[in-house]
Motif scaffolding. Structure first.
Motif, short mmCIF file in Angstrom:
data_model
loop_
_atom_site.label_atom_id
_atom_site.label_comp_id
_atom_site.label_asym_id
_atom_site.label_seq_id
_atom_site.Cartn_x
_atom_site.Cartn_y
_atom_site.Cartn_z
N MET A 1 0.83 -1.21 0.00
CA MET A 1 0.00 0.00 0.00
C MET A 1 0.87 1.26 0.00
O MET A 1 0.73 2.14 -0.82
CB MET A 1 -0.93 -0.02 1.22
N ILE A 2 1.81 1.36 0.99
CA ILE A 2 2.72 2.50 1.07
C ILE A 2 4.14 1.97 1.14
O ILE A 2 4.46 1.14 1.99
CB ILE A 2 2.43 3.37 2.30
N GLN A 3 4.99 2.45 0.25
CA GLN A 3 6.39 2.00 0.23
C GLN A 3 7.33 3.18 0.06
O GLN A 3 7.15 3.99 -0.85
CB GLN A 3 6.62 0.98 -0.88
N PHE A 4 8.30 3.29 0.96
CA PHE A 4 9.39 4.26 0.85
C PHE A 4 10.66 3.50 0.52
O PHE A 4 11.00 2.53 1.20
CB PHE A 4 9.59 5.01 2.17
N ASP A 5 11.37 3.95 -0.52
CA ASP A 5 12.61 3.30 -0.92
C ASP A 5 13.72 4.35 -1.00
O ASP A 5 13.74 5.16 -1.91
CB ASP A 5 12.43 2.61 -2.28
N GLN A 6 14.60 4.34 0.02
CA GLN A 6 15.75 5.25 0.08
C GLN A 6 15.32 6.71 -0.10
O GLN A 6 15.89 7.47 -0.89
CB GLN A 6 16.78 4.86 -0.98
N VAL A 7 14.31 7.10 0.67
CA VAL A 7 13.73 8.44 0.53
C VAL A 7 14.49 9.44 1.40
O VAL A 7 14.68 9.23 2.61
CB VAL A 7 12.24 8.43 0.92
N SER A 8 14.90 10.53 0.79
CA SER A 8 15.49 11.66 1.51
C SER A 8 14.70 12.92 1.19
O SER A 8 14.09 13.03 0.13
CB SER A 8 16.96 11.86 1.11
N LYS A 9 14.71 13.86 2.15
CA LYS A 9 14.03 15.12 1.94
C LYS A 9 14.87 16.25 2.51
O LYS A 9 15.28 16.23 3.67
CB LYS A 9 12.65 15.13 2.61
N ARG A 10 15.13 17.24 1.66
CA ARG A 10 15.86 18.42 2.07
C ARG A 10 15.10 19.65 1.57
O ARG A 10 14.72 19.72 0.39
CB ARG A 10 17.27 18.42 1.48
N TYR A 11 14.87 20.61 2.46
CA TYR A 11 14.26 21.87 2.07
C TYR A 11 15.37 22.88 1.78
O TYR A 11 16.46 22.77 2.33
CB TYR A 11 13.34 22.38 3.16
N PRO A 12 15.12 23.86 0.92
CA PRO A 12 16.14 24.85 0.61
C PRO A 12 16.70 25.51 1.87
O PRO A 12 15.96 25.94 2.74
CB PRO A 12 15.40 25.88 -0.26
N GLY A 13 18.02 25.54 1.97
CA GLY A 13 18.67 26.19 3.10
C GLY A 13 18.70 25.39 4.38
O GLY A 13 19.01 25.92 5.44
#
Length: 218
Positions: A1-13
């Motif tokens: 149903m929900i799968q995350f695969d090597q997920v990264s998150k960066r916001y500006p700054g």
């Protein structure tokens, strides 16, 4: 149903909020997202609900890759979700019935069908007798239950809650956690970000623990 695969998150700054996070949540599963303030819990939920997109990696909702969805398709994906926030986001100039009605009216569901769904949702959270009451007259626990009714009135496949018991005492918090478990028992996929360690240990569910953007348990 929900799968995350090597997920990264960066916001500006900023530094990376999430770092190479991977996990799966099956349909009909209850998952708790835990971690310190600033660990990345809210960001994780935003990625799940397609409110935000990952900087890298893949987020799959069903078989849909959130990163590759065209903007016009995202509202259709979001119809799968019911969202519950810590601060309720209720409309205090409308009564309980009207608050729960809002998602249906947005999707063009009105009249007798809407009324049937609204009363069913209020009944599920124990507020059927207060459909004409204004939110300001409700207790904190009742306001959160009203927010849950609004989130489930469209019959979502996935229910996401961000710190839903953070402002509630132990008794109300238990009621809210029991409601989420009840939805899980009828096949809804439920994801709850929480600091409520007691609720986590009392109810069976998957544990996703974040520490400075890294997933420690999956």
């Amino acid at each position: 149903m929900i799968q995350f695969d090597q997920v990264s998150k960066r916001y500006p700054g900023s530094d990376e909020i999430l770092q190479r996070v991977s996990f799966e949540i099956a349909a009909g599963e209850l998952a708790f997202v835990t971690g310190h303030s600033g660990a990345g819990k809210s960001t994780l939920l935003k990625l799940m609900a397609a409110i935000d997109k990952p900087s890298s990696g893949t987020v799959l909702i069903g078989n849909q890759n959130v990163s590759k969805l065209r903007p016009r398709m995202i509202p259709y994906l979001r119809r799968k979700f019911g969202l519950v926030f810590q601060d309720h986001k209720l409309l205090y100039d409308r009564n309980c019935f009207e608050n729960v009605a809002l998602p249906l009216y947005i999707n063009g569901i009105t009249g007798l069908e809407a009324a049937k769904r609204i009363r069913a949702a209020l009944d599920k959270v124990g507020l059927l007798g207060k459909e004409k009451a204004m939110p300001i007259t409700l207790s904190g626990g009742e306001q959160q239950r009203l927010a849950i009714a609004r989130a489930v009135v469209s019959r979502p496949a996935i229910l996401i809650a961000d710190e839903p018991t953070g402002n509630l005492d132990e008794g109300y918090a238990k009621e809210i956690m029991d409601l989420f478990d009840a939805f899980r028992q009828v096949g809804v996929t439920v994801i709850v970000a929480t600091h409520d360690a007691h609720g986590i240990h009392r109810i069976e569910g998957k544990l996703l623990h974040l520490d400075h953007g890294k997933l420690l348990v999956a």
